[in-house]
Scaffold this active site. Structure first.
Site, PDB file in Angstrom:
ATOM      1  CE1 TYR A 185      15.690   1.089 -36.389  1.00 10.91           C
ATOM      2  CE2 TYR A 185      15.477   0.532 -34.060  1.00 10.91           C
ATOM      3  CZ  TYR A 185      14.901   0.891 -35.269  1.00 10.91           C
ATOM      4  OH  TYR A 185      13.546   1.035 -35.353  1.00 10.91           O
ATOM      5  CE1 TYR A 215      10.502   3.341 -34.093  1.00 11.61           C
ATOM      6  CE2 TYR A 215       9.553   2.927 -31.922  1.00 11.61           C
ATOM      7  CZ  TYR A 215      10.203   2.462 -33.056  1.00 11.61           C
ATOM      8  OH  TYR A 215      10.535   1.137 -33.165  1.00 11.61           O
ATOM      9  CG  ASP A 243       2.410   4.437 -29.670  1.00 12.80           C
ATOM     10  OD1 ASP A 243       2.550   3.856 -28.579  1.00 12.80           O
ATOM     11  OD2 ASP A 243       3.180   4.275 -30.637  1.00 12.80           O
ATOM     12  CE  LYS A 273       9.675   0.965 -25.871  1.00 20.36           C
ATOM     13  NZ  LYS A 273       9.196   1.651 -27.076  1.00 20.36           N
TER      14      LYS A 273
HETATM   15  C1  LIG Z   1       8.818   1.203 -28.395  1.00 19.62           C
HETATM   16  C2  LIG Z   1       7.648   1.830 -29.006  1.00 19.62           C
HETATM   17  C3  LIG Z   1       6.853   1.144 -29.938  1.00 19.62           C
HETATM   18  C4  LIG Z   1       7.187  -0.229 -30.444  1.00 19.62           C
HETATM   19  O1  LIG Z   1       7.147  -1.195 -29.441  1.00 19.62           O
HETATM   20  P1  LIG Z   1       7.928  -2.595 -29.639  1.00 19.62           P
HETATM   21  O2  LIG Z   1       7.547  -3.382 -28.438  1.00 19.62           O
HETATM   22  O3  LIG Z   1       9.387  -2.240 -29.700  1.00 19.62           O
HETATM   23  O4  LIG Z   1       7.453  -3.185 -30.911  1.00 19.62           O
HETATM   24  C5  LIG Z   1       5.737   1.791 -30.441  1.00 19.62           C
HETATM   25  N1  LIG Z   1       5.420   3.039 -30.054  1.00 19.62           N
HETATM   26  C6  LIG Z   1       6.157   3.720 -29.157  1.00 19.62           C
HETATM   27  C7  LIG Z   1       5.722   5.094 -28.746  1.00 19.62           C
HETATM   28  C8  LIG Z   1       7.304   3.153 -28.616  1.00 19.62           C
HETATM   29  O5  LIG Z   1       8.050   3.851 -27.756  1.00 19.62           O
END
Ligand SMILES: *Cc1c(COP(=O)(O)O)cnc(C)c1O
Length: 426
Positions: free
Chosen positions: A17, A145, A246, A275
């Site tokens: 970004y 997100y 997620d 992550k």
């Molecule tokens: C960081 C994140 C993503 C995306 O993961 P990347 O490895 O950056 O593609 C998706 N969902 C959530 C909740 C996140 O925090």
């Protein structure tokens, strides 16, 4: 930083970004160990970010280094189509054991965004295979997100995700109000009304509800009611819609439970993790699902699940993930997160009285100070080396999710820096 290296970086290299016309000069890191980053000029910074939720055991960890070195001498990578290997088998065994019981099938991929795209494709292929061809959209929470690929972007908050820029390319989805009920509160019928309304009108065209359980991360660092999550699960069942959680940011104990959906004791139909999975060493993510969804997909017209990344189940990443997950699972992570949580609370919650602060909040090992005015990133970047702390605020949010190994004293320093940034840069 060496001048010409800095100039090259500013003019030629995109950062996340970032602008290449008005770049904010990045700090040049030479090495990292434990919770400290060492810059090119020998400045040491205490890391308050765990490299975006991922470096939970700190940097340069002997156990993770050993796992990487051991695996690299066996093989760094081999394709996963038609071949398999022990690092992937061991990792998937651990994931199946640690996630809610009905999640038994694992798809490994390269990054969180891809894991979300994979989850969306699983939901779409599932309904298609059932002969329900109308279920092609998703319902999502505002403030969410889920990543930066075109699929995952389409389910991010339409405003903070700047959907208007990608008009025509992003699939159109349904958005509901983000839960107004906060963590620790019950969810009233009013709190559920928007989700209930959208599902009752559109369930025939909705494949799945996708949400971040309990913690909305990059969309606003907001903690919502576990009761909302459990009632959302019930609504999905009632309206015959799958639930995708997620857990990419929340997984691996960050919120105080091993996975955030444990706060509500629910099981999703599909779960994304990423992550922290490799302890911040390499990019790796996973999408888990149930026997029902998997057999639905595989017994349908396609007969197979239509996805297969080149670097799927990279053995190096899987070995490190195995080591990282074992290290965490065998530790007393619950009391450690409680230690971090109470330290964050005693340091940050008093900031609620500060004139420049709109709200200070803590959940698990996540501490947030939301300011009334946006933070000036040029100022922050200049100030941080003097404070001896690494932070990366965005908008009005100054926050920390430190490596779990951080000491009380270092965490106090991180919290002091958060308060100074709020005072001097917002
Ligand atoms: C960081 C994140 C993503 C995306 O993961 P990347 O490895 O950056 O593609 C998706 N969902 C959530 C909740 C996140 O925090």
């Amino acid at each position: 930083m060496n001048r010409s290296a800095q100039a090259f970086d500013l003019h030629h290299i995109w950062h996340p970004y970032s602008s290449l016309s008005k770049p904010v000069p990045p700090l040049h890191v030479r090495s990292a160990k434990g919770v400290r980053l060492t810059l090119e000029d020998d400045t040491e910074l205490i890391d308050g970010m765990a490299s975006w939720w991922s470096a939970i055991h700190g940097y340069n960890h002997p156990v993770l280094n050993e796992a990487a070195k051991g695996q690299i001498d066996q093989m760094s990578h081999v394709m996963f189509g038609g071949l398999t290997h022990t690092p992937a088998i061991d990792l998937c065994r651990q994931l199946v054991a640690l996630t809610p019981a009905p999640l038994t099938k694992v798809f490994l991929s390269d990054s969180g965004s891809v894991a979300v795209d994979v989850a969306m494709k699983m939901a779409l292929q599932y309904w298609y295979s059932q002969g329900v061809k109308s279920k092609t959209q998703f319902v999502c929470l505002r403030g969410g997100y889920h990543g930066d690929t075109l699929g995952s972007m389409s389910v991010c908050d339409p405003d903070t995700g700047m959907h208007h820029l990608f008009n025509g390319m992003l699939a159109s989805q349904h958005f509901v109000e983000k839960p107004a009920c906060q963590f620790g509160e019950e969810a009233s019928d009013d709190d559920m009304a928007d989700l209930q309304r959208v599902l009752s009108i559109n369930h025939n065209s909705i494949a799945a509800l996708i949400l971040e359980p309990i913690v909305q991360g990059a969309g606003g660092m907001y903690f919502y009611s576990a009761d909302y999550l459990s009632r959302a699960r019930k609504l999905c069942d009632e309206y015959n819609v799958l639930l995708i959680v997620d857990e990419i940011a929340t997984g691996f104990a960050r919120s105080g439970e091993f996975f955030a959906c444990h706060h509500a004791a629910i099981c999703p139909d599909i779960m994304c993790i990423g992550k922290a999975m490799t302890g911040g060493y390499l990019s790796l993510a996973a999408t888990l699902t149930t026997d029902k969804v998997a057999s639905g997909i595989c017994e349908g017209e396609a007969g197979v699940f239509m996805h297969g990344p080149t670097f799927m189940a990279n053995p190096l990443a899987c070995s490190i993930a195995n080591a990282s997950i074992s290290l965490l699972a065998q530790s007393d992570w619950r009391s450690n997160i409680e230690r971090l949580s109470s330290r964050l609370q005693s340091n940050l919650l008093p900031a609620n009285d500060h004139t420049k602060v709109a709200n200070a909040r803590v959940l698990g090992a996540i501490g947030v100070v939301e300011t009334k005015n946006p933070v000036d990133m040029h100022k922050v970047q200049k100030l941080l080396p003097d404070l001896g702390v690494w932070l990366r605020p965005f908008g009005k949010l100054i926050y920390t999710m430190p490596p779990y190994i951080i000491t009380d004293t270092d965490l106090d320093t991180v919290c002091d820096a958060i308060k100074t940034v709020a005072e001097e840069c917002s």
